[in-house]
Write an enzyme that holds these catalytic residues in place. Structure first.
Site, PDB file in Angstrom:
ATOM      1  N   GLU A  50     -13.261  -5.210   2.809  1.00  8.40           N
ATOM      2  CA  GLU A  50     -14.391  -6.041   3.215  1.00  8.40           C
ATOM      3  C   GLU A  50     -14.763  -6.940   2.025  1.00  8.40           C
ATOM      4  OE1 GLU A  50     -17.918  -3.932   4.494  1.00  8.40           O
ATOM      5  OE2 GLU A  50     -18.984  -5.832   4.777  1.00  8.40           O
ATOM      6  N   ARG A 293      -9.344   9.785  -0.764  1.00 11.06           N
ATOM      7  CA  ARG A 293      -9.755   8.703  -1.658  1.00 11.06           C
ATOM      8  C   ARG A 293      -9.375   9.039  -3.094  1.00 11.06           C
ATOM      9  NH1 ARG A 293     -13.875   5.557   0.742  1.00 11.06           N
ATOM     10  NH2 ARG A 293     -14.550   4.693  -1.238  1.00 11.06           N
ATOM     11  N   LYS A 303     -18.415   0.183  -4.180  1.00 14.50           N
ATOM     12  CA  LYS A 303     -18.710  -1.243  -4.396  1.00 14.50           C
ATOM     13  C   LYS A 303     -20.203  -1.482  -4.520  1.00 14.50           C
ATOM     14  CE  LYS A 303     -15.835  -2.838  -1.230  1.00 14.50           C
ATOM     15  NZ  LYS A 303     -15.392  -3.652  -0.104  1.00 14.50           N
TER      16      LYS A 303
END
Ligand code: ATP
Ligand code: MG
Length: 590
Positions: A50, A293, A303
């Site tokens: 994103e 992850r 982020k």
């Protein structure tokens, strides 16, 4: 809703050294099986960030996995900007992401935006309504939440759930036309309000948001939800294996539900207009596979938090060398090869774990030890004068650029009567076992010969400001005493020839292994390491000053450094320390 136990997938053989055969993790095994069975003839993956921030070290795992698989098998990987959340997204981040993926060493097949498909998503939603699989709900967001139930209690059907198809179509078209206020209506999937999986309790498909979008401007007053847009984007691009992190495991049934119900493969009328707009599309049914992850100790991989560090000016921007963003690591002097090595070493599995930051630093050391030429620099200078050389003495010494690799060649290092040495290489009152320079003591000057400290010069406060030494002419190269042993060897820079340099000494941004762990009642911000950046002014040999921006070196005995990609100039050099030669944290914490 996990259908497989995590233990069904043993971790990859992470001990395999670099380049030794192909990685053999469970995802690659699935792909091999799919190719062998003829289920697929080509593998298609995508990396879908994103654009609401820059990429960080965690993303590198997803990049290396998706692009790596496309390269290892017959296939390709798209870069898809997952831009369904207007307001937080920015074209600046789009450019940054493209830059960072290329820097890591990968090239995409197609660059796509989820927003390229807004019309497809809209048509797909109309189809869902027509087929009785979606309805327009008037519940406000709070009520919708209350109706959703909890993990232990089933949800309740919305009073609007049984609207006739025609009414739903009309309302949804008017949502699209911009007739209704933000959040006043929602298009929802009609699935099962009592499902044990909360994601299946009539999830939202579209919400009304009159916000400008970074790619589509003000064309749309409604935006699709991630769960709806993501799987359809995968299907539309013909992605065969949609690789994502474990938090999406519970979303997989919904992923499959949307793919099956919209059925792009058999409904070209939903996407044929894309061909006219120049997009190659060959829809297929994708399979979502989850992996764990990457989490690193002493770091943050979110982020949102990285953005907070930037906006609160706790660091000097997204590319601050203390940040574990890819651009921060790049500016710090870390290499794409070291990052790829880390990811390869860790392997791919379903086990969540936190990787010790030292493993990452060791990958950087390993790569730079092999690939960085050697130079000499003095970061905390103390003058050393060789009193038995004439005032104007000057010579050029030939130094090899790499002790283990002759292909690096050699360079000329100027040598003269006055030198800089590191202050800590001298001790007036040496501790036990000190093998460097002390009063009346001897040390080897790297590449020169043995010097003896005869006299100290002090300032008014009693600080040593100069060492007056003699160079043993018999100890110089080619002389009979050249092999004479002394315990210590120190590096130096000729005072007359050295170039003044700004050197930025970087270290880990957080001073605890788990800054995110707020169980101690402290916010992660409080764990920022105040010593993670130290500025010093030192001297570098001329060949180091001549560096191009981003050229990396080992400064002998000091660590690995990079010429700063923004600020470095040959007449005003600026170097960043990537990593010390040895782990300095291990002894502090243990
Ligand atoms: P963040 O939580 O930092 O915002 P994100 O997952 O929301 O991360 P995206 O831009 O949505 O960020 O991520 C793009 C891709 O990178 C996704 O497929 C995501 O699963 C993957 N990814 C993100 N963080 C990690 C991580 N720490 N380890 C492995 N993959 C990651
Ligand atoms: Mg995300």
């Amino acid at each position: 809703m996990s259908t497989e136990s995590p233990l069904a997938h043993p971790p990859a053989t992470s001990a395999a050294p670099s380049g030794e055969g192909q990685p053999r993790d469970f995802i690659r095994q699935i792909i091999r099986d799919d190719l062998a069975s003829g289920k697929h003839h080509a593998i298609r993956t995508r990396f879908p960030p994103e654009p609401n921030g820059y990429l960080h070290i965690g993303h590198a795992k997803a990049i290396c996995l998706n692009f790596g698989i496309a390269a290892e098998f017959i296939g390709w990987c798209n870069l898809r900007l997952d831009d369904t959340n207007p307001g937080k997204e920015d074209p600046e981040f789009v450019e940054g992401i493209k830059d960072d993926v290329r820097w890591l060493g990968y090239e995409w097949h197609d660059l796509r935006h989820a927003s390229d498909y807004f019309e497809v998503f809209y048509r797909g939603a109309l189809k869902l309504i027509q087929d009785g699989h979606a309805y327009v709900d008037d519940l406000n967001p709070d009520d919708m939440r209350a109706y959703r139930g909890t993990l232990t209690e089933p949800g309740r059907n919305s009073p609007y759930r049984d609207r006739p198809v025609e009414e739903n179509l009309d309302l949804f078209r008017r949502m699209r036309a911009g007739e209704f206020a933000d959040s006043s209506k929602t298009l929802r999937a009609k699935i099962d309000m009592s499902s044990g999986n909360m994601n299946m309790r009539d999830p939202a498909i579209y919400r009304i948001r009159k916000v400008e979008h970074q790619n589509t401007g003000n064309a749309w007053p409604i935006y699709p939800m991630y769960d709806y847009a993501h799987c359809l984007s995968d299907a539309l691009e013909g992605i065969t294996h949609s690789l994502c992190t474990l938090e999406f495991e519970d979303h997989r049934p919904l992923y499959d539900w949307f793919v099956d119900k919209v059925d792009l493969v058999n409904h070209p009328e939903l996407w044929q207009h894309l061909h006219d707009a120049g997009f190659q599309t060959e829809p297929a049914k994708p399979r979502q596979i989850e992996f764990s992850r990457l989490n690193l100790s002493y770091s943050i991989t979110s982020k949102r938090k990285l953005a907070q560090l930037v906006s609160e000016k706790l660091v000097d921007g997204w590319d601050d060398p203390r940040m574990n963003t890819l651009r921060g690591l790049r500016r710090r002097g870390f290499t794409p090869a070291a990052i790829r090595l880390l990811i390869e070493r860790l392997g791919i599995s379903k086990q969540n774990s936190v990787i010790d930051y030292a493993i990452f630093e060791n990958c950087v050391r390993e790569d730079l030890d092999a690939h960085a030429p050697r130079r000499m620099a003095v970061l905390d200078p103390l003058k050393l004068t060789l009193t038995n050389l004439p005032e104007d003495h000057e010579e050029t010494l030939l130094f090899s650029n790499h002790p283990k690799d002759e292909s690096f060649g050699s360079r000329q290092v100027p040598f003269a009567r006055e030198l800089w040495i590191e202050r800590e290489d001298f001790a007036e009152v040496p501790p036990k076992g000190f093998h460097r320079l002390k009063p009346e003591g001897e040390v080897r000057l790297r590449g020169v010969g043995i010097v003896k400290c005869d006299e100290l010069v002090k300032d008014a406060e009693g600080n040593v400001i100069e060492l007056r030494c003699t160079l043993d002419p018999e100890s110089r190269s080619g002389m009979p005493g050249a092999d004479r042993k002394v315990k210590g060897t120190i590096h130096w820079v000729s005072a007359r020839h050295g170039v003044a340099a700004e050197v930025r000494l970087y270290d880990r941004l957080f001073n605890v292994p788990a800054p995110d762990d707020e169980s101690d009642g402290k916010s992660w911000i409080e764990h920022i390491n105040p010593d993670a950046k130290r500025l010093v002014h030192g001297w570098v040999e001329p060949a180091a000053a001549q560096a191009l921006p981003e050229q990396r070196f080992q400064f002998e005995r000091l660590g690995y450094f990079v010429a700063d990609r923004i600020d470095h100039r040959t007449d005003a050099p600026v170097f960043n320390r990537a990593v010390t030669l040895r782990d300095t944290w291990a002894k502090q914490s243990g």
